[in-house]
Motif scaffolding. Structure first.
Motif, PDB file in Angstrom:
ATOM      1  N   SER A 170       0.825  -1.196   0.000  1.00 40.77           N
ATOM      2  CA  SER A 170       0.000   0.000   0.000  1.00 40.77           C
ATOM      3  C   SER A 170       0.863   1.251   0.000  1.00 40.77           C
ATOM      4  O   SER A 170       1.832   1.343   0.761  1.00 40.77           O
ATOM      5  CB  SER A 170      -0.888   0.014   1.235  1.00 40.77           C
ATOM      6  N   ALA A 171       0.495   2.214  -0.813  1.00 46.15           N
ATOM      7  CA  ALA A 171       1.289   3.444  -0.915  1.00 46.15           C
ATOM      8  C   ALA A 171       1.293   4.194   0.410  1.00 46.15           C
ATOM      9  O   ALA A 171       2.191   4.981   0.690  1.00 46.15           O
ATOM     10  CB  ALA A 171       0.730   4.332  -2.012  1.00 46.15           C
ATOM     11  N   ASN A 172       0.307   3.929   1.270  1.00 49.67           N
ATOM     12  CA  ASN A 172       0.259   4.646   2.550  1.00 49.67           C
ATOM     13  C   ASN A 172       1.448   4.312   3.421  1.00 49.67           C
ATOM     14  O   ASN A 172       1.733   5.002   4.389  1.00 49.67           O
ATOM     15  CB  ASN A 172      -1.023   4.287   3.308  1.00 49.67           C
ATOM     16  N   LEU A 173       2.149   3.220   3.103  1.00 50.39           N
ATOM     17  CA  LEU A 173       3.266   2.806   3.948  1.00 50.39           C
ATOM     18  C   LEU A 173       4.555   3.510   3.561  1.00 50.39           C
ATOM     19  O   LEU A 173       5.549   3.441   4.266  1.00 50.39           O
ATOM     20  CB  LEU A 173       3.455   1.293   3.850  1.00 50.39           C
ATOM     21  N   LEU A 174       4.514   4.181   2.427  1.00 56.13           N
ATOM     22  CA  LEU A 174       5.745   4.817   1.958  1.00 56.13           C
ATOM     23  C   LEU A 174       6.074   6.032   2.805  1.00 56.13           C
ATOM     24  O   LEU A 174       5.218   6.563   3.514  1.00 56.13           O
ATOM     25  CB  LEU A 174       5.580   5.247   0.496  1.00 56.13           C
ATOM     26  N   GLY A 175       7.334   6.483   2.729  1.00 55.56           N
ATOM     27  CA  GLY A 175       7.699   7.754   3.360  1.00 55.56           C
ATOM     28  C   GLY A 175       8.736   7.595   4.450  1.00 55.56           C
ATOM     29  O   GLY A 175       9.627   8.408   4.589  1.00 55.56           O
ATOM     30  N   SER A 176       8.671   6.480   5.236  1.00 53.45           N
ATOM     31  CA  SER A 176       9.653   6.328   6.290  1.00 53.45           C
ATOM     32  C   SER A 176      10.889   5.607   5.747  1.00 53.45           C
ATOM     33  O   SER A 176      10.757   4.628   5.011  1.00 53.45           O
ATOM     34  CB  SER A 176       9.075   5.503   7.435  1.00 53.45           C
ATOM     35  N   PRO A 177      12.097   6.078   6.114  1.00 48.31           N
ATOM     36  CA  PRO A 177      13.311   5.404   5.634  1.00 48.31           C
ATOM     37  C   PRO A 177      13.488   4.021   6.239  1.00 48.31           C
ATOM     38  O   PRO A 177      14.343   3.252   5.811  1.00 48.31           O
ATOM     39  CB  PRO A 177      14.423   6.338   6.079  1.00 48.31           C
ATOM     40  N   GLY A 210     -10.801  -1.193   2.807  1.00 50.05           N
ATOM     41  CA  GLY A 210      -9.510  -1.250   3.478  1.00 50.05           C
ATOM     42  C   GLY A 210      -8.363  -0.783   2.598  1.00 50.05           C
ATOM     43  O   GLY A 210      -8.549  -0.403   1.443  1.00 50.05           O
ATOM     44  N   ASP A 211      -7.181  -0.845   3.180  1.00 50.70           N
ATOM     45  CA  ASP A 211      -5.987  -0.280   2.573  1.00 50.70           C
ATOM     46  C   ASP A 211      -5.754  -0.768   1.160  1.00 50.70           C
ATOM     47  O   ASP A 211      -5.672   0.006   0.215  1.00 50.70           O
ATOM     48  CB  ASP A 211      -4.797  -0.691   3.445  1.00 50.70           C
ATOM     49  N   SER A 254      -9.010   2.837   6.942  1.00 53.35           N
ATOM     50  CA  SER A 254      -8.580   1.506   7.370  1.00 53.35           C
ATOM     51  C   SER A 254      -7.273   1.525   8.148  1.00 53.35           C
ATOM     52  O   SER A 254      -7.032   0.670   8.981  1.00 53.35           O
ATOM     53  CB  SER A 254      -8.407   0.624   6.144  1.00 53.35           C
ATOM     54  N   ASN A 255      -6.408   2.509   7.869  1.00 50.82           N
ATOM     55  CA  ASN A 255      -5.136   2.524   8.596  1.00 50.82           C
ATOM     56  C   ASN A 255      -5.207   3.291   9.903  1.00 50.82           C
ATOM     57  O   ASN A 255      -4.204   3.462  10.577  1.00 50.82           O
ATOM     58  CB  ASN A 255      -4.032   3.090   7.713  1.00 50.82           C
ATOM     59  N   GLY A 256      -6.393   3.780  10.218  1.00 51.63           N
ATOM     60  CA  GLY A 256      -6.568   4.452  11.485  1.00 51.63           C
ATOM     61  C   GLY A 256      -5.822   5.774  11.551  1.00 51.63           C
ATOM     62  O   GLY A 256      -5.323   6.269  10.539  1.00 51.63           O
ATOM     63  N   ARG A 257      -5.772   6.351  12.742  1.00 48.67           N
ATOM     64  CA  ARG A 257      -5.074   7.636  12.889  1.00 48.67           C
ATOM     65  C   ARG A 257      -4.226   7.628  14.154  1.00 48.67           C
ATOM     66  O   ARG A 257      -4.456   6.847  15.068  1.00 48.67           O
ATOM     67  CB  ARG A 257      -6.064   8.782  12.909  1.00 48.67           C
ATOM     68  N   ASP A 258      -3.221   8.509  14.148  1.00 49.98           N
ATOM     69  CA  ASP A 258      -2.324   8.581  15.295  1.00 49.98           C
ATOM     70  C   ASP A 258      -3.056   9.130  16.513  1.00 49.98           C
ATOM     71  O   ASP A 258      -3.988   9.912  16.385  1.00 49.98           O
ATOM     72  CB  ASP A 258      -1.125   9.474  14.971  1.00 49.98           C
ATOM     73  N   GLN A 289      -1.097   3.992  20.742  1.00 48.50           N
ATOM     74  CA  GLN A 289      -0.555   5.168  20.052  1.00 48.50           C
ATOM     75  C   GLN A 289      -1.115   5.297  18.640  1.00 48.50           C
ATOM     76  O   GLN A 289      -0.718   6.158  17.867  1.00 48.50           O
ATOM     77  CB  GLN A 289       0.972   5.130  19.996  1.00 48.50           C
ATOM     78  N   ARG A 290      -2.023   4.420  18.284  1.00 51.62           N
ATOM     79  CA  ARG A 290      -2.666   4.512  16.965  1.00 51.62           C
ATOM     80  C   ARG A 290      -3.964   3.727  17.061  1.00 51.62           C
ATOM     81  O   ARG A 290      -3.995   2.649  17.651  1.00 51.62           O
ATOM     82  CB  ARG A 290      -1.775   3.880  15.912  1.00 51.62           C
ATOM     83  N   THR A 291      -5.046   4.284  16.536  1.00 50.81           N
ATOM     84  CA  THR A 291      -6.307   3.539  16.558  1.00 50.81           C
ATOM     85  C   THR A 291      -6.544   2.937  15.179  1.00 50.81           C
ATOM     86  O   THR A 291      -6.434   3.632  14.178  1.00 50.81           O
ATOM     87  CB  THR A 291      -7.481   4.471  16.877  1.00 50.81           C
ATOM     88  N   VAL A 292      -6.868   1.648  15.155  1.00 54.23           N
ATOM     89  CA  VAL A 292      -7.165   0.994  13.880  1.00 54.23           C
ATOM     90  C   VAL A 292      -8.542   0.336  13.966  1.00 54.23           C
ATOM     91  O   VAL A 292      -8.872  -0.271  14.973  1.00 54.23           O
ATOM     92  CB  VAL A 292      -6.100  -0.073  13.535  1.00 54.23           C
ATOM     93  N   PRO A 293      -9.341   0.478  12.899  1.00 52.54           N
ATOM     94  CA  PRO A 293     -10.716  -0.018  12.939  1.00 52.54           C
ATOM     95  C   PRO A 293     -10.814  -1.514  13.208  1.00 52.54           C
ATOM     96  O   PRO A 293     -11.702  -1.953  13.937  1.00 52.54           O
ATOM     97  CB  PRO A 293     -11.272   0.317  11.564  1.00 52.54           C
TER      98      PRO A 293
END
Ligand SMILES: Nc1ncnc2c1ncn2[C@@H]1O[C@H](COP(=O)(O)OP(=O)(O)OP(=O)(O)O)[C@@H](O)[C@H]1O
Ligand SMILES: Nc1ncnc2c1ncn2[C@@H]1O[C@H](COP(=O)(O)OP(=O)(O)OP(=O)(O)O)[C@@H](O)[C@H]1O
Ligand SMILES: [Mg+2]
Ligand SMILES: [Mg+2]
Lengths: 296, 394, 374, 264, 266
Positions: free
Chosen positions: B124-131, B170-171, C164-168, C268-272
């Motif tokens: 998932s592209a949402n996982l990108l960004g952290s080294p 979902g993701d 789906s990935n929730g929020r911090d 530290q993060r809520t996920v559905p």
């Protein structure tokens, strides 16, 4: 319009499968007032036995063994677990069934592994096409089977003392025993029957249009909850109607989701619960369930 | 328990080491799901990674140290997953596998803090960004773009057509949907969305809806059984449009079921790498070894994914070793220098940019009973133009 | 698994009922000792254990809540997870400073927490008209609808929930102290988020436990039990049934909300995915295993149900007859599932009335009695 | 039944009680509240366990066959049926179904059951006309009639009655008495626990008096009826003192309840 | 406690699907008296009670307690007015101790809510103490103080009846509705219970409506009697007159029971 009819028919046929599952709940609830969360695993058990035997035995024998097997599993659960509970509280027993479900499901999914087992059913992926509308043979079969089984139960409950014995045992074991009801036998029977029904349902959940039996199959049991409830937990007719309502709602909500986007997409399995809540607001004991008494 | 490698002491061969690395062993964590909803994936990935570790160790390990995998099966339960991460994190150098992108997201903050590399098994592209959280292979949105590109080039989908997209809530599904929406703008298609849940196994209603909308082709971003059902129903309902799925939307087991024929007829799968059955030396060897280790288990692209991820981690370790720095930071840095690594499945991986996936290419496959792993290549690795100039909205 | 007992027993103690027949002083000693242990733990246990403990505390708070509703008032609820979700997400929305692109009101975190709890209560209040009309299994499954609605919203109301990935989760900030990873070293022990939260958790749990116990033993508790045992009679005896049911529903939702907030802070993060039906069922399991209608029971059950899986996962390799994954035998994951399921069944069957009855058994033999007060 | 002792956990409810019930006789058991009458019947019908009670010693025989050890349903099959204390009708089932439930244990043919049903119906016409009503909605007395009718459905050889006239109007109580005579005449033996001692002693040939779990008195019904103790305690003959009590209370002989002044 | 007002039942009618349980019934309970309502089984006595205590809604007619109209009030409102009752079929929670059941009776007289109880406010504690004291008094009055700490379910039937009576008294009622208070008791238990009831009337001076099939007790206690049959009032007046009213004899007492003792004579 044709889409509507197609969705409707599909909903009805799917609903008849839910009805079978719901009937399983109903039978156990009638006999013991327990909400059975282990039904999902009974379903899986029945399906698994059938699927794993159909290669050697051929479909019909395998199905029979599957049904018998699931019945035995159900009976075993009653005999080994439910019967041992000495308390009187039904919600407690419901929790026991959760534990049982975890055990059975783990075992079955372990055996299933990552496979997708075909059922080897005679209907294959044939469809009946009437003009623009097409309906899978498996679905017609499901509909017929459900209709037959449920009528059978209606008759059994009406014309044999079995139904009476069940309800008596459920309402007051002590008094029922005074009437000569064999408590053990009644609930054992109920669980066995529920198992058998689950096996039949499993069959229709795993044949075309679904590829086959695998670990997630049992999740469908969740859909039978609203079915059983909105029909009335202790009513056979209720199970049938409830199942159909759920099936149709689901099918329509899915088919028309692009028209319902304002509610967010993927209403498919939410819709039945909304309908159920609406119905319960009007009839707190479901459409056909026995109402609570207010007599002192 | 925080650990910047500078505190790391000098280990064997003057290599700087930190958490999870001793003179003899390098500990890696595996957070997988072998009893929950992603059991199928988890099993293959884990077994492939264990295989990689055995072989590497047989070959003398890395940096004079043996690799060691600690596996935790969280059964896709957030509480277990986070607990397992908390347990392993102080003990291991990094995680060669982490299934369940919501959970990866849940610990992302901490990963950035403790710098322990994580290779999620999710695209998932949402996982990108952290080294320190690196996606191996193209993300779902890119994969979908490539898939649609294939439909247009090969399957006669053209401007102005309607395209059905059946996707998981979902993701995974939603990221894939981004892809098809992007492609729709690029190529002037209209997307007909059908969102489903993992509990939906019967696609009849969806098919009726798509049929009604008159779509010319369908993309499915769901699980194998949904794909099978969709294709089966479509075929049976004489609604024969090409259907293409993401790499998670196929499992070889399906070919044995009665939806097999339909799948082989007009179903395609876009994948970040060549299939397990590819005729590269590496692939053939892997097949042989894996069959030997797990005769009864099926060969699916999970095996490839697991193997690739493991070898990427291994590669990073080797590079870090060369730099004499096996601390978490060292490994992170090392990974950033890998720009053209091929684990043997035809797609070069480039890890120099944390904001981008390691590749934008996809391979188009088609189910085929005869092929090993049940899939044959119909289009060699490549990235559509739409994909190359698409920047993933991480 | 000595750790289990070590983690469970003290957790159960501060609000635990003093077993009848035991001299009071003795119980007091035990209580203070337990308290001391609990206060000292962060200096000895590592993060995993503290986190596990915190999960257990949050669960305990939620369990106390549902025990007021289901155990003491006899209203079966499978919607508890929904109210936990409201607590957790409510906190994020109220406290969040929208710079992650999601709605956030940026309130002071303590206020946000309080309001989140209130919000959960409100939600409970809104549902109570339905709850008031239904009972038994019907109510139970009707409340399931809440779960599905909840899941639907959590996945779709992206701006609020992050999808789906929730929020911090914004770290709690009390008396100028921030409960995040930033470390303060106390007595040579680095205090990270869990160490600090540990004490917050203790205070909350103690408070909630004592409050619930007061309610159960006092006038409201008697009214609640009356409603459970004989609704009509309760009315005739002057108990405003509808109002009480609603009240209890609100109260238990607020407990759930608080549990949600605490969980969010720990995660530290809520996920559905977390707030699904399984969670609701787990809460029911907790109170049944611990003992219906009693605070101590809720706490004990919560400790067991929420710790057991984590421990089983952690020690899965060490479990009997497991084999490495892929070798066809039972994998560690499966083994832990078996044990968990077996534990649920065994406890309910062989300790009818729940864990709290172990102590009470000797003194009064009425098996399977729900709804006696802690 | 011989030397039967019963305990509910710590509570001793019966101590070495022996009762003989000749075939075809009517025997009555009298006794104050908590004397153990219901417990006695439960011990015979094997339903103690439901109340958390256990038969700690002694034995129960029914025409030569030992029945303490059988399960409740077997006892019914052996031809013993009971009218439980406090009605215990199946509230959620219809009156008709309640009667059907009564016949569950019966061994007789369909025809026999039909007869039984007819008999119950002309005995209690109201049960016939309320056939479709939910039993829980019946009036107290109607429920009592249903409970008795239900037991008769099994056409038992031994009938255990726990306070059958409870909450029945005088007419109806008399009707029940006639019924007992009638079915007894048809060869059913009856063990009658009854607070309406007068009625009981009129019906019974033999009587036992239980006192806190032990047999205090036993003998032919008429003799007992004559004994002062029984006359005073169970027949409540000397109404005068009752009236007197009532009047005395004005003079404060009774424990007087002070008014509750709500002053916090 | 304010003075006891009269209870006036006017044209009270209750219908259930198909059947008329009460048909235009009138009667008046004078303050501080015991008013018996008798009649065959199914005559409508308990139904009448259910209306008085708000469990059933009247189809027609009115019930006035002083200047309050009871019909259509929720049960707990009626309880607020000081109307207490015991149930024909026991309604005691079997597992709660007798003490707790009696304390429940104090509900309307106590105030502690969730907050007060939860936070253990001193006010709540004080209240609790005072009322436990009163509960003990009342238990002693009916002769149950030894059973206070037993679960009600383990008491014998007759004692449970007494416990219910005590619970009703705990509401400090102004109007007490007794549905078959002596059913299932031995003669001397009946006598003492009757005495208790008389004692209540005399020492508290409250009105009591009594439903009972034991004519002995009725005759002893009642100041006035109303007779129902099939929901209709067939007689009303002083015990003596009613007892010899042929209609009553025919419908209810039966020929052999002229003596007025339900138990007859051996
Ligand atoms: N379930 C139980 N648990 C504990 N003790 C019980 C239980 N049932 C009855 N007892 C006790 O056993 C004794 C006998 O009870 P039983 O019901 O047999 O008396 P009884 O003669 O039937 O009285 P009644 O005339 O009021 O029905 C009583 O002291 C009672 O308290
Ligand atoms: N909720 C209800 N639904 C239907 N019928 C009812 C209901 N409540 C009472 N009845 C009927 O109304 C009639 C009067 O009942 P009620 O209980 O008032 O009689 P009762 O005078 O108390 O008789 P008993 O002396 O036997 O208690 C009965 O025939 C009963 O079946
Ligand atoms: Mg008795
Ligand atoms: Mg009545």
């Amino acid at each position: 319009m044709t889409t509507f009819t197609e969705l409707l028919l599909n909903g009805l046929s799917m609903g008849s499968v839910y009805a079978l599952i719901a009937l399983g709940f109903v039978v156990i609830f009638r006999a013991t007032e327990v909400v059975n969360f282990a039904h999902a695993s009974l379903l899986l058990a029945g399906g698994y036995i059938t699927a794993s035997l159909q290669d050697d035995l051929g479909f019909w024998p395998a199905l029979l063994v599957g049904i018998a097997g699931a019945a035995v599993v159900g009976a075993a659960v009653e005999f080994l677990v439910m019967r041992r509970y000495r308390g009187s509280d039904h919600s407690v027993l419901a929790i026991v069934t959760i534990g049982v479900d975890i055990l059975l499901t783990t075992e079955l999914t372990r055996r299933l592994g990552t496979d997708v087992l075909p059922l080897g059913d005679p209907w294959g992926d044939d469809v009946l096409t009437i003009g623009p509308i097409s309906l899978a043979h498996t679905r017609i079969a499901a509909f017929v089977a459900a209709a037959l089984l449920i009528t059978a139960f209606l008759l059994a409950f009406r014309y044999t003392s079995w139904g009476v014995a069940m309800r008596a045992a459920a309402e007051s074991p002590e008094t029922a025993a005074l009437m000569g009801v064999r408590l053990g036998r009644v609930s054992l029977g109920a669980w066995a029957v529920a198992g058998a029904l689950a096996a039949v349902a499993a069959l229709f959940l795993t044949v075309f249009p679904t590829p086959g039996l695998e670990r997630a199959t049992s999740l469908a049991a969740l859909k039978a909850f609203p079915a059983a409830i909105l029909g009335g937990l202790d009513s056979t007719t209720g199970a049938l109607v409830g199942g159909l309502v759920v099936g149709v709602t689901e099918s329509l909500a899915t088919g028309y989701q692009s028209e319902l986007t304002f509610l967010g997409r993927g209403l498919g399995d939410l819709a039945p619960y909304l309908v159920m809540t609406a119905i319960l607001l009007m009839r707190p004991a479901g459409l056909f369930g026995t109402k609570e008494l207010a007599r002192v | 328990e925080n650990d910047d490698g500078d505190k790391g002491d000098m280990g064997a061969g003057g290599v700087k080491t930190g958490d999870g690395v001793t003179a003899e062993t390098i500990d890696l964590g595996v957070l997988t799901d072998m009893t929950g909803v992603y059991a199928t994936l988890g099993k293959s990935v884990t077994q492939a990674q264990q295989l990689y570790v055995e072989q590497t160790n047989a070959g003398g390990g890395i940096c004079g140290r043996k690799l060691k995998l600690t596996v935790r099966d969280h059964a896709y339960d957030p509480q277990k997953a986070v607990a397992a991460y908390t347990e392993l994190e102080p003990k291991v150098l990094g995680f060669a596998q982490f299934i369940g992108s919501p959970f990866v997201a849940a610990v992302e903050q901490r990963v950035d803090g403790n710098k322990g590399l994580v290779l999620p098994q999710a695209w998932s592209a949402n996982l990108l960004g952290s080294p320190y959280v690196r996606v191996v292979g193209s993300t779902y949105d890119l994969e979908t773009i490539n898939a649609i590109d294939f439909l247009m080039k090969e399957k006669g989908l053209k401007k102005g057509d309607k395209l059905g997209h059946v996707y998981f809530e979902g993701d995974y599904g939603e990221n894939a949907l981004k892809g098809s929406q992007h492609m729709a703008e690029e190529a002037g298609l209209t997307v007909v969305e059908q969102k489903i849940k993992p509990t939906d196994n019967d696609m009849t209603a969806q098919v009726s809806a798509l049929k009604k909308a008159g779509v010319k082709a369908v993309v499915i971003s769901a699980g194998p059984r949904q794909a099978a059902s969709l294709v089966g129903v479509a075929a049976a309902g004489s609604f024969d449009v090409p259907v293409i799925g993401n790499n998670s939307a196929f499992a070889p087991q399906l070919l044995a079921t009665q939806s097999g024929p339909a799948l082989m007829k007009n179903y395609y799968v876009a994948s970040p790498t060549l299939p397990i059955g590819a005729d590269t030396a590496a692939a053939k060897k892997l097949v042989a070894d894996y069959k030997k280790a797990h005769p009864e288990d099926s060969l699916d692209n999970g095996v490839v994914a697991g193997w690739t991820a493991a070898s990427v981690f291994g590669e990073a370790l080797k590079k870090a070793c060369a730099e004499k720095d096996l601390t978490r930071e060292g490994v992170g840095k090392a990974l950033l220098t890998i720009d053209d690594f091929d684990a043997g499945f035809g797609v070069p991986q480039d890890f120099t940019d944390p904001k981008a996936p390691s590749s934008k290419e996809s391979v188009i496959l088609q189910p085929d009973k005869k092929a090993t792993g049940g899939m044959k290549v119909v289009q060699q690795p490549g990235a559509a133009d739409a994909a190359t100039n698409y920047t993933t909205g991480g | 698994m000595s750790e289990v007992t070590e983690a469970v027993a003290p957790a159960a103690r501060p609000v635990g009922r003093t077993p009848p027949g035991r001299p009071r002083a003795y119980a007091w000693a035990a209580g203070t000792a337990g308290a001391a242990v609990l206060l000292a733990l962060p200096f000895y246990l590592d993060r995993f254990w503290l986190q596990a403990g915190l999960f257990a505390m949050a669960a305990a708070i939620g369990a106390i809540g549902i025990n007021l509703l289901t155990g003491a008032t006899g209203q079966l609820s499978m919607g508890h997870a929904f109210f936990l979700a409201i607590g957790a997400y409510g906190y994020c929305v109220l406290a969040g400073d929208g710079d992650d692109g999601l709605t956030g009101l940026g309130l002071p975190t303590w206020l946000a927490a309080a309001l989140a709890v209130a919000l959960a209560g409100l939600a409970g209040g809104l549902f109570s008209p339905i709850a008031g009309r239904l009972s038994g299994a019907y109510l139970g499954i009707a409340t399931l609808a809440l779960i599905f609605i909840g899941q639907h919203v959590l996945f779709n109301a992206h701006d609020l929930t992050g999808g789906s990935n929730g929020r911090d989760v914004p770290p709690l900030n009390l008396f100028g102290m921030t409960f995040d990873e930033s470390e303060v070293v106390i007595a040579a022990v680095p205090f990270g988020s869990v160490e600090k939260l540990w004490y917050v958790g203790l205070v909350l749990l103690l408070g909630c436990g004592l409050f619930a116990r007061g309610v159960l033993r006092g006038r409201p508790g008697r009214a609640m039990n009356a409603i459970r045992d004989h609704r009509v009679a309760a009315g005739v005896l002057g108990v405003p049934v509808a109002r009480y049911r609603a009240g209890v529903f609100v109260l238990s939702s607020m407990y759930a909300g608080l549990a949600g907030v605490l969980l969010a802070l720990v995660f530290q993060r809520t996920v559905p995915d977390y707030f699904g039906m399984t969670l609701s069922l787990e809460y029911l399991a907790m109170i049944v295993i611990g003992g219906l209608g009693s605070v101590a029971g809720a706490v004990a059950g919560a400790a067991l149900v929420s710790l057991l899986p984590q421990l089983l996962t952690r020690y899965s390799d060490a479990l009997p007859l497991v084999s490495a994954p892929g070798t066809g035998g039972i994998t560690p994951g499966e083994a832990s599932r078996y044990l968990y399921g077996a534990a649920v069944v065994a406890v309910v069957l062989f300790l009818p009335g729940g864990l709290v009855r172990i102590a009470a058994r000797r003194s009064r033999p009425r098996p399977g009695t729900p709804g006696e007060e802690a | 039944m011989r030397d039967v002792s019963v305990g509910y956990g710590p509570v001793r409810a019966l101590r070495r009680v022996s009762i003989d019930l000749p075939d075809g006789a009517v025997v009555t058991v009298l006794g104050g509240n908590g004397a153990g009458k219901s417990t006695l019947l439960r011990a015979i019908s094997r339903t103690l366990s439901f109340q958390g009670g256990t038969l700690t010693s002694g034995s129960v025989h029914f025409d030569g066959r030992r029945i303490d050890g059988l399960s409740a349903d077997r006892v019914v099959a052996a031809g013993i049926s009971q009218v439980p204390e406090g009605r215990k009708v199946f509230a959620r089932m219809t009156v008709t179904d309640n009667l059907r439930a009564g016949a569950l244990g019966a061994t007789g043919s369909r025809a026999a059951k039909a007869d039984a049903l007819r008999r119950v119906h002309d005995l209690f016409p109201v049960l016939a006309e309320r056939g479709a009503q939910r039993a829980g909605l019946l009036s107290g007395g109607e429920q009592q009639m249903l409970a008795v009718g239900r037991a008769l459905m099994a056409s038992p050889r031994l009938l255990l009655l726990d306070e059958p006239s409870l909450g029945l109007a005088p007419l109806m109580a008399a009707r029940i008495a006639d019924t007992i005579r009638e079915i007894n005449a048809q060869g059913t033996s009856v063990l009658l626990v009854e607070q309406n001692a007068a009625l009981a002693l009129r019906l019974a040939s033999t009587a036992y008096v239980l006192d806190v779990g032990e047999v205090a008195l036993a003998g032919p019904a008429d003799e007992l009826a004559a004994s002062d103790e029984v006359r005073r305690r169970y027949l409540g003959v000397v109404d005068e003192d009752a009236a007197a009590d009532a009047t005395q209370s004005r003079l404060g002989a009774l424990p007087v309840l002070a008014r509750w002044e709500d002053t916090p | 406690m304010s003075a006891v007002p009269p209870l006036e039942v006017r044209g009270l009618t209750v219908r259930f699907a198909g059947l008329t349980a009460l048909d235009a019934v009138d009667f008046t309970v004078r303050p501080g008296t015991v008013h018996a309502v008798i009649g065959p089984n199914g005559a409508g006595k308990s139904t009448c009670f259910n209306v008085l205590s708000g469990v059933y809604r009247a189809t027609a007619g009115s019930v006035r307690f002083g200047d309050q109209e009871l019909t259509g009030m929720r049960p707990h409102r009626i309880a607020e007015l000081g109307v207490a009752r015991i149930f024909q079929n026991l309604a005691l929670p079997p597992r709660a101790t007798v003490a707790d059941s009696l304390l429940l009776g104090r509900h309307r007289l106590t105030r502690a809510g969730f907050m007060a109880a939860g936070l253990r406010l001193p006010s709540a504690a004080r209240e609790e103490r005072r009322h436990r004291e009163r509960v003990r008094e009342i238990a002693a009055f009916v002769g149950l103080e030894r059973q206070l700490d037993q679960p009600a379910g383990t008491l014998a039937y007759g004692q449970q009846k007494l416990a219910e009576l005590a619970r009703a008294l705990c509401m400090e009622p102004r109007l007490l509705l007794l549905d078959e208070p002596v059913a299932g008791m031995t003669a001397d238990e009946r006598r003492s219970t009757a005495a208790v009831i008389a004692g209540v009337r005399d020492s508290l001076g409250i009105s009591i409506v009594l439903v009972e099939h034991d004519m002995g007790v009725v005759m002893r206690l009642a100041d006035a009697v109303t007779v129902l049959d099939f929901g209709r009032r067939i007689a009303d007046g002083a015990p003596g007159d009613v007892q010899n009213d042929p209609a009553v004899v025919r419908a209810y007492l039966g020929e052999d029971d002229r003596t007025g003792d339900g138990e007859g004579r051996p």
